[in-house]
Design a protein around this motif. Structure first.
Motif, PDB file in Angstrom:
ATOM      1  N   THR A   8      -6.637  -3.078   1.145  1.00 37.90           N
ATOM      2  CA  THR A   8      -5.891  -1.989   1.588  1.00 37.90           C
ATOM      3  C   THR A   8      -4.943  -1.131   0.523  1.00 37.90           C
ATOM      4  O   THR A   8      -4.905   0.145   0.582  1.00 37.90           O
ATOM      5  N   VAL A   9      -4.785  -2.139  -0.630  1.00 38.49           N
ATOM      6  CA  VAL A   9      -3.934  -1.316  -1.435  1.00 38.49           C
ATOM      7  C   VAL A   9      -4.968  -0.390  -2.515  1.00 38.49           C
ATOM      8  O   VAL A   9      -4.216   0.717  -2.838  1.00 38.49           O
ATOM      9  N   THR A  10      -5.876  -0.856  -2.626  1.00 38.15           N
ATOM     10  CA  THR A  10      -6.825   0.023  -3.402  1.00 38.15           C
ATOM     11  C   THR A  10      -7.115   1.417  -2.686  1.00 38.15           C
ATOM     12  O   THR A  10      -7.293   2.404  -3.084  1.00 38.15           O
ATOM     13  N   LEU A  11      -7.265   1.101  -1.449  1.00 38.82           N
ATOM     14  CA  LEU A  11      -7.467   2.384  -0.445  1.00 38.82           C
ATOM     15  C   LEU A  11      -6.264   3.220  -0.734  1.00 38.82           C
ATOM     16  O   LEU A  11      -6.392   4.368  -0.811  1.00 38.82           O
ATOM     17  N   GLU A  64      -3.066  12.713   3.422  1.00 43.68           N
ATOM     18  CA  GLU A  64      -3.569  11.835   4.058  1.00 43.68           C
ATOM     19  C   GLU A  64      -2.459  11.153   4.855  1.00 43.68           C
ATOM     20  O   GLU A  64      -2.083  10.133   4.605  1.00 43.68           O
ATOM     21  N   GLU A  65      -1.696  12.017   5.917  1.00 44.05           N
ATOM     22  CA  GLU A  65      -0.567  11.664   6.523  1.00 44.05           C
ATOM     23  C   GLU A  65      -0.886  10.263   7.376  1.00 44.05           C
ATOM     24  O   GLU A  65      -0.036   9.421   7.533  1.00 44.05           O
ATOM     25  N   ASP A  66      -2.068  10.785   8.172  1.00 43.03           N
ATOM     26  CA  ASP A  66      -2.306   9.616   9.013  1.00 43.03           C
ATOM     27  C   ASP A  66      -2.438   8.164   8.293  1.00 43.03           C
ATOM     28  O   ASP A  66      -2.067   7.167   8.874  1.00 43.03           O
ATOM     29  N   LEU A  67      -3.024   8.133   7.214  1.00 42.89           N
ATOM     30  CA  LEU A  67      -3.094   6.884   6.444  1.00 42.89           C
ATOM     31  C   LEU A  67      -1.908   6.272   6.325  1.00 42.89           C
ATOM     32  O   LEU A  67      -1.474   4.979   6.620  1.00 42.89           O
ATOM     33  N   ALA A  77       0.775  -1.179   0.146  1.00 41.04           N
ATOM     34  CA  ALA A  77       0.013  -0.011   0.194  1.00 41.04           C
ATOM     35  C   ALA A  77       0.951   1.185   0.045  1.00 41.04           C
ATOM     36  O   ALA A  77       0.490   2.294  -0.768  1.00 41.04           O
ATOM     37  N   LEU A  78       1.970   1.191   0.761  1.00 43.08           N
ATOM     38  CA  LEU A  78       2.806   2.370   0.882  1.00 43.08           C
ATOM     39  C   LEU A  78       3.558   2.659  -0.601  1.00 43.08           C
ATOM     40  O   LEU A  78       3.552   3.578  -1.210  1.00 43.08           O
ATOM     41  N   GLY A 118      -7.157   7.488   7.687  1.00 37.79           N
ATOM     42  CA  GLY A 118      -6.237   7.123   8.633  1.00 37.79           C
ATOM     43  C   GLY A 118      -7.237   6.280   9.713  1.00 37.79           C
ATOM     44  O   GLY A 118      -6.518   5.442  10.207  1.00 37.79           O
ATOM     45  N   ALA A 119      -8.374   6.496  10.084  1.00 37.65           N
ATOM     46  CA  ALA A 119      -9.071   5.605  10.970  1.00 37.65           C
ATOM     47  C   ALA A 119      -9.375   4.248  10.426  1.00 37.65           C
ATOM     48  O   ALA A 119      -9.255   3.381  10.974  1.00 37.65           O
ATOM     49  N   VAL A 120      -9.683   4.308   9.053  1.00 29.46           N
ATOM     50  CA  VAL A 120      -9.850   3.152   8.373  1.00 29.46           C
ATOM     51  C   VAL A 120      -8.528   2.165   8.228  1.00 29.46           C
ATOM     52  O   VAL A 120      -8.709   1.107   8.596  1.00 29.46           O
ATOM     53  N   ALA A 121      -7.513   2.565   8.072  1.00 28.11           N
ATOM     54  CA  ALA A 121      -6.165   2.115   8.067  1.00 28.11           C
ATOM     55  C   ALA A 121      -5.839   1.603   9.324  1.00 28.11           C
ATOM     56  O   ALA A 121      -5.258   0.599   9.473  1.00 28.11           O
ATOM     57  N   ALA A 122      -6.106   2.482  10.446  1.00 29.44           N
ATOM     58  CA  ALA A 122      -5.899   1.920  11.883  1.00 29.44           C
ATOM     59  C   ALA A 122      -6.618   0.616  12.319  1.00 29.44           C
ATOM     60  O   ALA A 122      -6.147  -0.178  12.930  1.00 29.44           O
ATOM     61  N   MET A 123      -7.720   0.715  11.845  1.00 31.94           N
ATOM     62  CA  MET A 123      -8.871  -0.380  12.129  1.00 31.94           C
ATOM     63  C   MET A 123      -8.643  -1.612  11.237  1.00 31.94           C
ATOM     64  O   MET A 123      -8.623  -2.776  11.697  1.00 31.94           O
ATOM     65  N   LEU A 124      -8.274  -1.299  10.031  1.00 27.70           N
ATOM     66  CA  LEU A 124      -8.448  -2.589   9.075  1.00 27.70           C
ATOM     67  C   LEU A 124      -7.680  -3.836   9.538  1.00 27.70           C
ATOM     68  O   LEU A 124      -7.993  -5.137   9.445  1.00 27.70           O
ATOM     69  N   PRO A 125      -6.289  -3.748   9.775  1.00 27.65           N
ATOM     70  CA  PRO A 125      -5.792  -5.073  10.281  1.00 27.65           C
ATOM     71  C   PRO A 125      -6.222  -5.775  11.361  1.00 27.65           C
ATOM     72  O   PRO A 125      -6.383  -7.029  11.435  1.00 27.65           O
ATOM     73  N   ALA A 126      -6.838  -5.075  12.518  1.00 30.29           N
ATOM     74  CA  ALA A 126      -7.223  -5.813  13.413  1.00 30.29           C
ATOM     75  C   ALA A 126      -8.723  -6.397  13.072  1.00 30.29           C
ATOM     76  O   ALA A 126      -8.941  -7.401  13.579  1.00 30.29           O
ATOM     77  N   LEU A 127      -9.540  -5.724  12.230  1.00 37.64           N
ATOM     78  CA  LEU A 127     -10.715  -6.333  11.704  1.00 37.64           C
ATOM     79  C   LEU A 127     -10.519  -7.411  10.956  1.00 37.64           C
ATOM     80  O   LEU A 127     -11.065  -8.362  11.034  1.00 37.64           O
ATOM     81  N   GLN A 128      -9.368  -7.531  10.179  1.00 38.49           N
ATOM     82  CA  GLN A 128      -9.308  -8.816   9.443  1.00 38.49           C
ATOM     83  C   GLN A 128      -8.991  -9.850  10.372  1.00 38.49           C
ATOM     84  O   GLN A 128      -9.257 -10.847  10.161  1.00 38.49           O
ATOM     85  N   LYS A 129      -7.771  -9.559  11.352  1.00 39.58           N
ATOM     86  CA  LYS A 129      -7.732 -10.454  12.041  1.00 39.58           C
ATOM     87  C   LYS A 129      -8.902 -11.290  12.813  1.00 39.58           C
ATOM     88  O   LYS A 129      -8.981 -12.492  13.136  1.00 39.58           O
TER      89      LYS A 129
END
Length: 343
Positions: free
Chosen positions: A156-159, A173-176, A26-27, A303-314
């Protein structure tokens, strides 16, 4: 460490492999699409209208970023390719972006045959050699096409591809980027204990977290094979509260400021129906009594989406591991959904 009890196998291994590299890919996608992102931004400035078109998880990524584009002053809407095939679009200037991680989704291929290929038609894909990738100027996601069944890395990459386009449009989108580089990984064991026994689950959020709720519902249905629904907070209140029951799980995605409004109401309603909710919380506000809270650093927007996404996936994969054998090994679907010749 959260583990499933039944779901070990090739499908799970593929999911884990995709997630292990999603942040780095994604980066790379954020910074590797400057030329097409600039062309897209110029088109949006010229037409004043943006329509994001996708199917499945690609549509829900579009739904995530739809509010971000609107905050930037762009008349933006996300539509499924299936709807456009049936209804077309009003004839007026607009920028269209066709989004498909594989570049081979059936409805996207049909649209490519129907739409005029002009300077205001773009694509987003992880597969540069796909039909979509060869046909339109595309923002290309790093790392190649996703292999695992449910959308993890591709989401994540499309985001990040959308964020690259937003950045050229002047939206930082520095937080992202910070969350992609070092995602928070809170413990989700309590959330798993609260949701694993449920026969169906509702996920809800506001703003950008609405689209994340919808995407999470899709992934949960794909992997756990249970009914799961994503709602905007207000839509959850308008009727679906009648479905609340002890056997129905509730997962609320709580953002900061106005994105937190309604969380307390929904949490109390769920608890009152015998199903204390799980709350993924990046609001920075006090926790809600009676809820199982998974806390994140205060973030907003993508940034909120990217923060939550890995934990949601898990969490979703862990729930699936409690319910099915062969997590990530579809029994009625395929990774790429082709053309429906009956439609």
């Amino acid at each position: 460490m959260t583990r499933g009890t039944m779901g070990e196998g090739i499908g799970l291994a593929r999911l884990q492999a995709e997630m292990a590299r999603q942040g780095a890919d994604a980066l790379a996608s954020l910074t590797g699409n400057a030329v097409v992102a600039a062309e897209l931004a110029a088109s949006i400035a010229r037409t004043g209208s943006l329509v994001l078109v996708g199917m499945g998880a690609s549509h829900y990524v579009n739904r995530i970023v739809e509010p971000a584009w609107r905050k930037a002053g762009v008349d933006c809407r996300a539509e499924t390719a299936g709807d456009i095939l049936q209804q077309d679009l009003p004839v007026r200037p607009r920028t269209l972006v066709l989004v498909s991680q594989s570049g081979e989704s059936g409805e996207i291929l049909q649209l490519l045959d129907r739409l005029p290929h002009n300077s205001d038609l773009f694509g987003m894909t992880l597969a540069p050699q796909s039909t979509l990738g060869r046909t339109l100027p595309c923002l290309i996601g790093a790392g190649g096409q996703e292999v695992a069944f449910a959308a993890t890395r591709s989401l994540t990459v499309t985001l990040a591809l959308h964020a690259a386009a937003l950045a050229v449009h002047g939206v930082g989108e520095e937080d992202l980027a910070a969350m992609l580089a070092t995602p928070p990984l809170p413990d989700v064991d309590a959330a798993l204990a609260a949701l694993a026994s449920k026969t169906s689950i509702i996920i809800a959020g506001r703003g950008e977290l609405r689209g994340l709720a919808e995407a999470s519902g899709l992934i949960l249905m794909e992997l756990a094979r249970i009914p799961a629904f994503g709602f905007e907070f207000g839509q959850f209140r308008h009727g679906p509260l009648e479905a609340l029951a002890p056997e129905l799980g509730v997962l609320l995605l709580r953002g900061p400021g106005s994105l937190s409004a309604g969380t307390v109401t929904l949490a109390k309603a769920a608890a009152g129906a015998g199903s204390p909710p799980v709350i993924f919380d990046c609001s920075g506000e006090a926790t809600i009594d009676g809820a199982v809270t998974v806390s994140f650093p205060p973030r907003e927007g993508l940034g909120a989406v990217a923060a939550m996404l890995p934990a949601l996936q898990k969490l979703i994969i862990a729930i699936a591991g409690r319910k099915v054998t062969g997590v990530g090994e579809p029994v009625r679907s395929t990774k790429i959904t082709g053309i429906d010749h009956e439609a």
